[in-house]
Design a protein around this motif. Sequence first.
Motif, PDB file in Angstrom:
ATOM      1  N   ARG A  34      -2.800   8.102   4.743  1.00 41.16           N
ATOM      2  CA  ARG A  34      -2.626   8.790   3.463  1.00 41.16           C
ATOM      3  C   ARG A  34      -3.425   8.105   2.354  1.00 41.16           C
ATOM      4  O   ARG A  34      -4.115   8.772   1.559  1.00 41.16           O
ATOM      5  N   THR A  35      -3.381   6.781   2.305  1.00 39.08           N
ATOM      6  CA  THR A  35      -4.072   6.043   1.239  1.00 39.08           C
ATOM      7  C   THR A  35      -5.583   6.126   1.417  1.00 39.08           C
ATOM      8  O   THR A  35      -6.329   6.301   0.439  1.00 39.08           O
ATOM      9  N   ARG A  36      -6.050   6.024   2.640  1.00 40.14           N
ATOM     10  CA  ARG A  36      -7.491   6.127   2.897  1.00 40.14           C
ATOM     11  C   ARG A  36      -8.008   7.519   2.535  1.00 40.14           C
ATOM     12  O   ARG A  36      -9.103   7.660   1.970  1.00 40.14           O
TER      13      ARG A  36
ATOM     14  N   SER B 163     -11.908   2.899  -6.792  1.00 39.84           N
ATOM     15  CA  SER B 163     -11.643   3.384  -5.444  1.00 39.84           C
ATOM     16  C   SER B 163     -12.322   2.528  -4.379  1.00 39.84           C
ATOM     17  O   SER B 163     -11.731   2.234  -3.331  1.00 39.84           O
TER      18      SER B 163
ATOM     19  N   ARG C 184      -6.891   9.437   0.239  1.00 43.32           N
ATOM     20  CA  ARG C 184      -6.949   9.566  -1.215  1.00 43.32           C
ATOM     21  C   ARG C 184      -8.114   8.781  -1.811  1.00 43.32           C
ATOM     22  O   ARG C 184      -8.788   9.247  -2.735  1.00 43.32           O
TER      23      ARG C 184
ATOM     24  N   THR D   7       0.959   5.438   6.260  1.00 42.09           N
ATOM     25  CA  THR D   7       0.596   4.917   4.935  1.00 42.09           C
ATOM     26  C   THR D   7      -0.898   4.651   4.840  1.00 42.09           C
ATOM     27  O   THR D   7      -1.546   4.993   3.837  1.00 42.09           O
TER      28      THR D   7
ATOM     29  N   TRP E 108       0.778  -1.240   0.000  1.00 41.63           N
ATOM     30  CA  TRP E 108       0.000   0.000   0.000  1.00 41.63           C
ATOM     31  C   TRP E 108       0.809   1.289   0.000  1.00 41.63           C
ATOM     32  O   TRP E 108       0.231   2.364  -0.121  1.00 41.63           O
ATOM     33  N   GLU E 109       2.118   1.196   0.084  1.00 45.74           N
ATOM     34  CA  GLU E 109       2.887   2.440   0.140  1.00 45.74           C
ATOM     35  C   GLU E 109       2.815   3.227  -1.167  1.00 45.74           C
ATOM     36  O   GLU E 109       2.798   4.457  -1.166  1.00 45.74           O
ATOM     37  N   HIS E 110       2.734   2.516  -2.283  1.00 46.63           N
ATOM     38  CA  HIS E 110       2.674   3.201  -3.585  1.00 46.63           C
ATOM     39  C   HIS E 110       1.612   2.560  -4.475  1.00 46.63           C
ATOM     40  O   HIS E 110       1.914   2.121  -5.592  1.00 46.63           O
TER      41      HIS E 110
ATOM     42  N   LEU F 201      -7.918  -2.188   1.351  1.00 50.71           N
ATOM     43  CA  LEU F 201      -7.061  -1.452   2.286  1.00 50.71           C
ATOM     44  C   LEU F 201      -7.535  -1.649   3.716  1.00 50.71           C
ATOM     45  O   LEU F 201      -6.744  -1.965   4.616  1.00 50.71           O
TER      46      LEU F 201
ATOM     47  N   HIS G 132     -10.604  -0.918  -3.870  1.00 50.51           N
ATOM     48  CA  HIS G 132      -9.300  -0.676  -3.270  1.00 50.51           C
ATOM     49  C   HIS G 132      -9.442  -0.278  -1.798  1.00 50.51           C
ATOM     50  O   HIS G 132      -8.656  -0.723  -0.954  1.00 50.51           O
TER      51      HIS G 132
END
Length: 281
Positions: free
Chosen positions: A262-264, A221, A266, A259, A211-213, A228, A224
């Motif tokens: 930030r991902t959540r 979305s 986005r 991480t 999940w970092e990139h 996540l 994903h």
Amino acid sequence: MSAQGDETAVERQIVPQEAVLVFFGLCVFGQGARPREAGVRVPTRVLLTVLERLGVSDAATRAALNRMVHRGLLARHKDGRTSAFELTPEARTLLAQGRDRLFSPTPFDHEPDIWTVLSCPLPETLRNVRYQLQTRLTWAGFGAVQPHVWVAPGRVDVETMLGDLLTPEVRPLAQAFHGTPTAPSDPAELIRRAWDLTALRAAHTQFLDRWEHPEPNPGDSLPHLLLLIDDWGRLLRADPGLPTPHLPDDWPAPHSTATFTRTRTRLGPAAEKETEALLSL
């Protein structure tokens, strides 16, 4: 859909029941800890559509829904030949408790030097209760130090956690304490006995590798975000937030938290719109 390449539900070890609960969490709570709507009923066709996008077959989804009804997690509502599902009050309570930590900005932090100790020697005749107890202890971050004795970092509300398991038959057997270890107890040794730090580090590494990139495809979305949250929940069940002074200096928990957040952030807005669109069909 794909998170990094085309991964199937088997490769990602998606458990249909857990995926259903994650989706219900988004439907009922959004990405917060308070219910945004009471009595949300999700049609079967919506659940089939969502889990299909995770690579889960219709047959596996239907089987999971039937099991969840049997276990008292979901209530089924019939309307002619169609059906919809709703969280039971017990499931809503358990989901709300778990989401407090799931979306906490500091999910691995606890009150310093405070531990919760639980002793609950259940007899073989209560096998089903023993299974449920173990599941809830895992969710709450407990590790076993002796047969029938578990410890968890921080101050866990054991009575709330056990809830309906505390029947008149079980309550006298459960003894819980909050306290600080003292000599000859060694917190570092206690941690090594109850948790596998090598495995915990590997769990963080796997989460970060995935999940970092991430590079979701447009329109993906929602699946994903479900993946996540499912991965994050697994990591939180593995790592209860052990005291920092007794961990290596490079412990990856802060990196994993950043991480996830930030991902959540986005994925969240677009996933919310997809969820609302599905429920309005």
